[in-house]
Write a protein that holds these residues in place. Sequence first.
Motif, PDB file in Angstrom:
ATOM      1  N   UNK A   3       5.171   0.452   6.169  1.00 42.92           N
ATOM      2  CA  UNK A   3       4.083   0.903   5.302  1.00 42.92           C
ATOM      3  C   UNK A   3       3.387   2.117   5.911  1.00 42.92           C
ATOM      4  N   UNK A   4       3.095   2.027   7.185  1.00 40.60           N
ATOM      5  CA  UNK A   4       2.373   3.105   7.861  1.00 40.60           C
ATOM      6  C   UNK A   4       3.180   4.401   7.837  1.00 40.60           C
ATOM      7  N   UNK A   5       4.445   4.317   8.226  1.00 42.38           N
ATOM      8  CA  UNK A   5       5.281   5.512   8.314  1.00 42.38           C
ATOM      9  C   UNK A   5       5.474   6.165   6.951  1.00 42.38           C
ATOM     10  N   UNK A   8      10.921  -2.030   8.724  1.00 39.70           N
ATOM     11  CA  UNK A   8      11.758  -2.628   7.688  1.00 39.70           C
ATOM     12  C   UNK A   8      10.926  -2.734   6.414  1.00 39.70           C
ATOM     13  N   UNK A   9      11.557  -2.455   5.288  1.00 39.36           N
ATOM     14  CA  UNK A   9      10.847  -2.550   4.019  1.00 39.36           C
ATOM     15  C   UNK A   9      10.562  -4.010   3.708  1.00 39.36           C
ATOM     16  N   UNK A  10       9.338  -4.299   3.313  1.00 37.65           N
ATOM     17  CA  UNK A  10       8.930  -5.668   3.030  1.00 37.65           C
ATOM     18  C   UNK A  10       9.707  -6.208   1.838  1.00 37.65           C
ATOM     19  N   UNK A  11      10.041  -7.485   1.909  1.00 37.72           N
ATOM     20  CA  UNK A  11      10.698  -8.134   0.776  1.00 37.72           C
ATOM     21  C   UNK A  11       9.731  -8.201  -0.391  1.00 37.72           C
ATOM     22  N   UNK A  12      10.239  -7.968  -1.577  1.00 38.10           N
ATOM     23  CA  UNK A  12       9.380  -8.013  -2.764  1.00 38.10           C
ATOM     24  C   UNK A  12       8.983  -9.451  -3.063  1.00 38.10           C
ATOM     25  N   UNK A  13       7.676  -9.658  -3.184  1.00 39.15           N
ATOM     26  CA  UNK A  13       7.192 -10.992  -3.496  1.00 39.15           C
ATOM     27  C   UNK A  13       7.419 -11.272  -4.967  1.00 39.15           C
ATOM     28  N   UNK A  14       7.955 -12.417  -5.264  1.00 39.34           N
ATOM     29  CA  UNK A  14       8.167 -12.776  -6.653  1.00 39.34           C
ATOM     30  C   UNK A  14       9.437 -12.218  -7.242  1.00 39.34           C
TER      31      UNK A  14
END
Length: 838
Positions: A586-588, A446-452
């Motif tokens: 991130x890895x993929x 899953x794509x990480x949520x954008x911080x900020x």
Amino acid sequence: MTHHPSRESGEPAAAATSKPSPFPGDLPITDELVRQHKVSESEYRTIVATLGREPSYTELGVFSVMWSEHCSYKSSRVHLRRLPTKGPRVIQGPGENAGVVDIGDGFAAVFKMESHNHPSFIEPYQGAATGVGGILRDVFTMGARPIASLNSLRFGRPDHPRTPELLRGVVAGIGGYGNSFGVPTVGGEVSFDSKYDGNILVNAFTCGVVHKDRIFYGRASGIGNPILYVGAKTGRDGIHGATMASDEFGEGEVTGGGKGSESAKPGEEGIATAASLRSGVRSTMQVGDPFMGKLLLEACLELFQLDLLEGIQDMGAAGLTSSSVEMAGRAKNGIDIDLDRVPRRAKRMAPYEILLSESQERMLLVAKRGCEERVLEICKKWELDAAVIGHVTDTKRWVVRATPGFDPLADAKAAGARVAGESVVVCDIPIDILTDGAPVYDRPRVQAARKGGSEREAPAATRFTSPKAGSWGDELLALCGSPNLGSRRWIWKQYDHIVRGGTAVRPGGDAGVVRVPCELGDRVLYKYLAFSVDCNARQVENDPFVGGAMAVAESCRNVVCAGAEPIGLTDCLNFGNPERPEVMEQFARAIDGIAAACRALEVPVVSGNVSLYNETAGAAILPTPTIACVGLLADEKDVLTPWFKREGDTVIALGVRAGLAKGSDPLGGSEYAAWRTGSRGGAPVLDLELEARLQRLVLTLAREHVLASAHDVADGGLAVALAECCVTAPEGQRDVGARITLPAHDASVSTDGADAVSTAVQFFGETPSLILVSVAQEHVEHVLASARKASVSAEILGQTGGDALLVDAAGATRANLQVPLARLRRAREECLTSIVGE
């Protein structure tokens, strides 16, 4: 959780192993013991189903290490398959001890990069030293004599209390092993970031050269052939190192020294139980001996020359277990091992300990039948322990035997306990389930949520504050003197970078270059190889696909700037916990970016390493897919270096200057933005077609011998790259300044401080695909015409000369910087003083 599926399914209880072990210290199989060995419930069920019984304590340890991330790549294999690994020069791709590429005239380069992250965080000197030793063995195991090493290092923030100790220890360990072994360290990279505070990275690279018809492989070939143990004696150091490397650190392990001051030390008597291993990570530490490593190298090269071997494998992670299992797996054969014959240095070692020990400087050899006595003679000459410990079988099973009560180091009565026929089988496992049949997971992503939120999405320049008037020179000095951008002289001065006399370009430039003598009959040919290692982890965090591609592009670009054609890559993929979907994403995506860049630049990945679980207390490192590139020079005269050579040359920018790339955020993810605004986010843009054209152009110009210097623009942007061109001349050569004028252009961002932003973008933006070259006046038109023909932008920026760097940036109001070279050099040379002192 239940670990007795035979009882759940109603199968006979006889299917489970209930007989007590004849070896003191072996523990009964319990839920807790299985958890301590990092084996999941489903994995344990697979083990029981495969064996038709519960595993013994020793077998559980074997599955633990062979199914660890470090050995099995169970979370990464599904993605690694997407990497391009073939090409016209590739002789051996991933799957062996190292990759092999053809360098012409019957010779090949053998190279690989490996991680030693967790061990180096626990014990910096030995962790780094044994990392170097391990990668050297991986290369000479293939029959090649090592000719050059690199390293890629990541540490926490400069003011973290552990950073000085870790930096000093790691550098000393790399130098201590490599210098003693006698292989030059010709380059590398170092970076500092708070996200490595609790988990540093130590990635080691080595390249060797071998004749193409003398390459050796890690295969247990030939039914009945003898298996020999060669090298240092086995002790208790390093037990469960592979499992530890596949685990994250806990909260209590971030302050130094790890856990477990009560744990067993190398060579100490007593049984190292799983419980003691899990309570004390220091017992997993290996101890290197570079002088024995050198003896092992020379002995192996002599054995290769005499053609006595069928296969050879380094005893690295998981020691005797992984080396024997992997050799059998590659050959599709079986192996029978007698542990009573294994040389050892600690008393009362149990089979569990002998099999899982990671004592250094050891090799496993498969000799041709009838040649074992000659092998033993040569090992004795080189003062190495050696013994025949088994043979190759056709069973496709890994069978290990030992005699209860037998101890060659104990008293005479115990030492004589070995009686023919009294040995028992301690492990009997199908080879396939430990190798190709090991678990493979396509973990959730899953794509990480954008911080900020929107703050992260905005261009970095919108958060920029203009410096005081006339202080651009101070900005440049501050950047050049920062730990991430300054000189690495303090580090590489501790490495022997000229041993063997072949180093043509020393550390401090874009790439190291080594001259390699290759004996061909009664004459000697000289091959020139270039080496570079790179990764901008902050850009990978911002966009894993683009960041992965940028790591490939920059490593290749560095090699091209040395005058070499990129011919092969190796990677070291350092990420956090793969069980977290955002890490797996991130890895993929980074893998896809690497693959895209490899295809565009036509360079394959021939070897590598995956290092996961790089995090502490749930805080992951920056995603760091490090890429090392090997390049081949067509001729000695093609060698290029980054520093300006003389006054009066024309400085030309080839490629796209910062701010001109469509859709780019040139300050996003840059060192300048991180320093001035604390901004880490950004939107890097990489045009792979342009990158390929640029690299082909510079390589052509290098081979035409029309360039005086070449240097790629990377961390710190154009101004920092110009400073490096001015003040990186080696000792004995004069620094040469430059007067530069940057033509006005649209900075691609519009803010109230547009002039300051435009200047910052021009000076410090980090848009990729840009190389600075210096050219004698008579070659300027040819370079410009060649660039037009290659569809690569070319801008004349100014001329070399003087004792200062002067840069004018055109805009609504002109901005400039002027810095004396002496101040630039001093700032760069003192960049690590705040960490390591004077």
